[in-house]
Write an enzyme that holds these catalytic residues in place. Structure first.
Site, PDB file in Angstrom:
ATOM      1  N   SER A  28       2.793  -3.802   6.410  1.00 28.81           N
ATOM      2  CA  SER A  28       2.274  -4.667   5.346  1.00 28.81           C
ATOM      3  C   SER A  28       3.340  -5.495   4.645  1.00 28.81           C
ATOM      4  O   SER A  28       3.011  -6.459   3.953  1.00 28.81           O
ATOM      5  CB  SER A  28       1.513  -3.830   4.313  1.00 28.81           C
ATOM      6  OG  SER A  28       2.390  -2.950   3.646  1.00 28.81           O
ATOM      7  N   HIS A  77       4.973  -2.160  -1.974  1.00 28.48           N
ATOM      8  CA  HIS A  77       4.563  -3.571  -1.977  1.00 28.48           C
ATOM      9  C   HIS A  77       5.275  -4.333  -3.090  1.00 28.48           C
ATOM     10  O   HIS A  77       5.910  -3.734  -3.949  1.00 28.48           O
ATOM     11  CB  HIS A  77       3.046  -3.698  -2.157  1.00 28.48           C
ATOM     12  CG  HIS A  77       2.252  -3.392  -0.926  1.00 28.48           C
ATOM     13  ND1 HIS A  77       0.888  -3.238  -0.947  1.00 28.48           N
ATOM     14  CD2 HIS A  77       2.618  -3.216   0.363  1.00 28.48           C
ATOM     15  CE1 HIS A  77       0.448  -2.981   0.275  1.00 28.48           C
ATOM     16  NE2 HIS A  77       1.486  -2.962   1.087  1.00 28.48           N
ATOM     17  N   ASP A 102      -3.376  -6.055  -3.485  1.00 29.73           N
ATOM     18  CA  ASP A 102      -3.921  -4.703  -3.432  1.00 29.73           C
ATOM     19  C   ASP A 102      -5.176  -4.655  -4.299  1.00 29.73           C
ATOM     20  O   ASP A 102      -5.298  -5.406  -5.271  1.00 29.73           O
ATOM     21  CB  ASP A 102      -2.873  -3.694  -3.898  1.00 29.73           C
ATOM     22  CG  ASP A 102      -1.679  -3.640  -2.954  1.00 29.73           C
ATOM     23  OD1 ASP A 102      -1.724  -4.262  -1.870  1.00 29.73           O
ATOM     24  OD2 ASP A 102      -0.690  -2.981  -3.301  1.00 29.73           O
TER      25      ASP A 102
END
Length: 138
Positions: A28, A77, A102
């Site tokens: 990701s 992230h 997210d």
């Protein structure tokens, strides 16, 4: 006695080093880092010591490790926005390789670590995290 002291020092160094490394489990965040890479982090709470305060030390562009409400493992992230709602600071977070942020805003309490940088570049150790992923069955 010297030998025992040497073993204790080796164990302490290993524990401190391990607590500052995080294995990447998905793609990701590509191309910033890849599955199987290891990122160096500073922690919000390392044996009672606060290395950084998410409320003050996390900003847009930082990559953080947080406890997601929507995923069972810690997520690594990037912060893409900060906002204050009813006096509480929230972070909007997104994987660099993901099309959308997210699914839930993140509070300071959910942030457990921040990926370290040198000169604006993330500290990444490529590929050696695959060993950990294999042991964990990921």
């Amino acid at each position: 006695m010297k030998e025992a002291a040497s073993y204790i020092i080796i164990i302490l160094v290993a524990v401190l080093l391990a607590s500052h490394l995080n294995v990447v489990v998905s793609g990701s965040m590509e191309p910033s880092f890849y599955r199987g890479d290891i990122v160096a982090v500073e922690n919000t709470n390392l044996f009672g010591i606060q290395e950084f305060n998410p409320e003050n030390d996390v900003h847009v562009g930082d990559v953080v490790v947080y406890d997601a409400t929507w995923y069972p493992e810690p997520v690594v992230h990037r912060v893409i926005d900060e906002q204050t709602i009813n006096g509480t600071k929230y972070f909007e977070i997104k994987g660099d390789n993901n099309p959308k942020p997210d699914p839930a805003l993140v509070t300071s309490d959910q942030i457990k670590a921040k990926v370290l940088t040198i000169g604006g570049h993330l500290i990444v150790i490529p590929k050696i995290g695959y060993i950990t992923l294999a042991f964990r069955g990921l």
